[in-house]
Scaffold this motif. Structure first.
Motif, PDB file in Angstrom:
ATOM      1  N   ASP A  82       0.914  -1.145   0.242  1.00 24.45           N
ATOM      2  CA  ASP A  82      -0.269  -0.400   0.216  1.00 24.45           C
ATOM      3  C   ASP A  82       1.095   1.685  -0.150  1.00 24.45           C
ATOM      4  O   ASP A  82       0.845   2.240  -0.952  1.00 24.45           O
ATOM      5  CB  ASP A  82      -0.519   0.069   0.987  1.00 24.45           C
ATOM      6  N   ILE A 324      -6.935  -1.805  -2.946  1.00 18.07           N
ATOM      7  CA  ILE A 324      -6.650  -1.193  -4.399  1.00 18.07           C
ATOM      8  C   ILE A 324      -8.270  -0.907  -5.506  1.00 18.07           C
ATOM      9  O   ILE A 324      -8.300  -2.147  -5.745  1.00 18.07           O
ATOM     10  CB  ILE A 324      -5.686  -0.670  -5.039  1.00 18.07           C
ATOM     11  N   THR A 331     -11.166   4.365  -2.448  1.00 16.90           N
ATOM     12  CA  THR A 331      -9.242   4.091  -1.860  1.00 16.90           C
ATOM     13  C   THR A 331      -8.927   4.619  -0.182  1.00 16.90           C
ATOM     14  O   THR A 331      -8.601   4.342   0.368  1.00 16.90           O
ATOM     15  CB  THR A 331      -8.435   4.127  -2.578  1.00 16.90           C
ATOM     16  N   LEU A 384      -9.276   5.808 -10.451  1.00 18.58           N
ATOM     17  CA  LEU A 384      -8.932   6.084  -9.300  1.00 18.58           C
ATOM     18  C   LEU A 384      -7.733   6.382  -9.781  1.00 18.58           C
ATOM     19  O   LEU A 384      -6.708   7.137  -8.678  1.00 18.58           O
ATOM     20  CB  LEU A 384      -7.741   3.603  -9.569  1.00 18.58           C
TER      21      LEU A 384
END
Length: 418
Positions: A82, A324, A331, A384
């Protein structure tokens, strides 16, 4: 002295091209290493406060995620994974800023010609796949050649508005660049890229500066979109259609894909068509169970969302949980809670609020950055945003911000002399 400077600028242009091209290999580990190495190679002794204000929101999201991790039992492997993902926007912004060394780099031309190279490669892959492997189905072609290309849209828009950026192109070269990049961009059949192109075009035409003319154009445009979508919605389209039908089906499904309030995970068609909405619903459900403080700070680094079933991805892997998500806001919400969402919105607002100037060249760079901010509100929701492992917008933003600083400095010096 002159030849040394030119060779150094050319070196940075090559490094810029490499850092953009590596993202198309769909290997984030490689992208991460290339970006880190390039940052170390090109590191500047001084950085202006300008770039700092853009990276601070993403640093804050990472810090809050790190603190929240101590409240949960997430594994070190998941935490490190992450960290690398949450670092991506920070690395991209710094990288782009460092790669722009001087106005002599011909920054706008660099973006245009790197986009042209990408377009030629993309068209070559499509041609090879269609002729040699006899793949003609649009879904299969996109699997081999790529699903979208934000960078090519930047290049295309800059070709269209090249005169406003003081870029000189012969008529023949203009049409070569325009046709090649436009054709390549179209063949991705990416809804996101079509929206990006429209937003950028309208932005550089000045339609987001509210006045009577802009309001009339915006009302006309949205009326056209509503009428067009209504017509598409009433068409009997197959989800397995080919060519234009496949694109129209995706457009028809677009409003529900990320916003649908209820998705039946046992209905294969409903689940696949509205998977982004399903992710959002699961995330909100999980975060609600964490209570007020959990929703405020997030579940930290290494947190994930159980899918409740197996998911087969485009690259052949099987997932039972996701860390994710497709949605950058979700997120940030998962990792750093409402605090993270707040900082992500802060970044977009900072990017949106470019200063006023009388310099036409700087004004065009401002318009491009503002259009990027507007597009990112959408892109964060479905693709994203700057966290996507194959995106390069963060590098472009950093590149343009540094270029703008160079232009501002040059403009101020000119005013002092006058």
């Amino acid at each position: 002295m002159s030849s040394t400077k030119i060779s150094k600028d050319f070196l940075y242009q090559i490094l810029f091209a490499i850092c953009i091209l590596v993202t198309y290999l769909n290997n984030y580990e490689l992208t991460f290493l290339v970006w880190i190495a390039t940052i170390l190679i090109t590191i500047k002794k001084k950085h202006s406060l300008t770039i700092l204000q853009y990276i601070v929101p993403y640093i804050a999201i990472l810090i809050v995620s790190f603190i929240a991790w101590f409240f949960y039992d997430n594994t070190i492997y998941e935490v490190i994974r992450d960290i690398t993902y949450l670092l991506k926007p920070i690395l991209g912004l710094v990288l782009g800023y460092q790669l722009c060394r001087s106005a002599n780099m011909k920054v706008i031309k660099t973006i245009i010609y790197v986009g042209f190279i990408i377009a030629v490669i993309h068209l070559g892959i499509i041609f090879f796949t269609a002729v040699v492997h006899k793949v003609l189905n649009i879904h299969e072609l996109r699997k081999y050649a790529g699903y979208f290309s934000d960078f090519e849209v930047y290049s295309l828009i800059l070709v269209i508005f090249h005169k406003k950026f003081d870029v000189v192109l012969s008529k023949q070269r203009f049409y070569l660049l325009l046709i090649t990049i436009a054709f390549s961009s179209f063949l991705y059949l990416s809804r996101a890229n079509f929206i990006q192109a429209v937003v950028f075009y309208m932005g550089l035409k000045g339609y987001f500066t509210l006045n009577k003319r802009a309001i009339i154009i915006l009302i006309s445009f949205f009326s056209f979109v509503i009428i067009g979508y209504t017509a598409i919605y009433n068409m009997n389209l197959s989800r397995n259609g080919k060519g234009l039908e496949a694109l129209l089906y995706k457009i028809k499904n677009a409003p529900t894909e990320a916003f649908k309030a209820k998705v039946d995970k046992d209905d294969w068609k409903d689940f696949n068509d509205n998977y982004r909405a399903y992710e959002n619903m699961l995330t909100i459900r999980v975060m609600k169970n964490e209570g007020f403080w959990g929703m405020l700070r997030g579940k930290g680094l290494g947190s994930d969302i159980p899918l409740g079933q197996k998911l087969y991805t485009n690259d052949g892997t099987v997932l039972t949980k996701v860390s994710i998500l497709h949605n950058a806001f979700m997120t940030a919400f998962l990792k750093s809670g409402l605090i993270g969402v707040f900082f992500m919105l802060c970044f977009l607002i900072i990017l949106l609020k470019q200063g006023k100037t009388d310099n036409d060249h700087i004004k065009q760079v401002n318009l491009l950055l503002i259009a990027t901010a507007i597009y990112l509100f959408f892109d964060n929701w479905v693709l994203l945003g700057l966290y996507l492992k194959t995106e390069s917008k963060s590098v472009i933003i950093g590149f343009l911000l540094c270029y703008k600083q160079i232009l501002l400095k040059k403009d101020n010096q000119t005013r002092v002399i006058e």
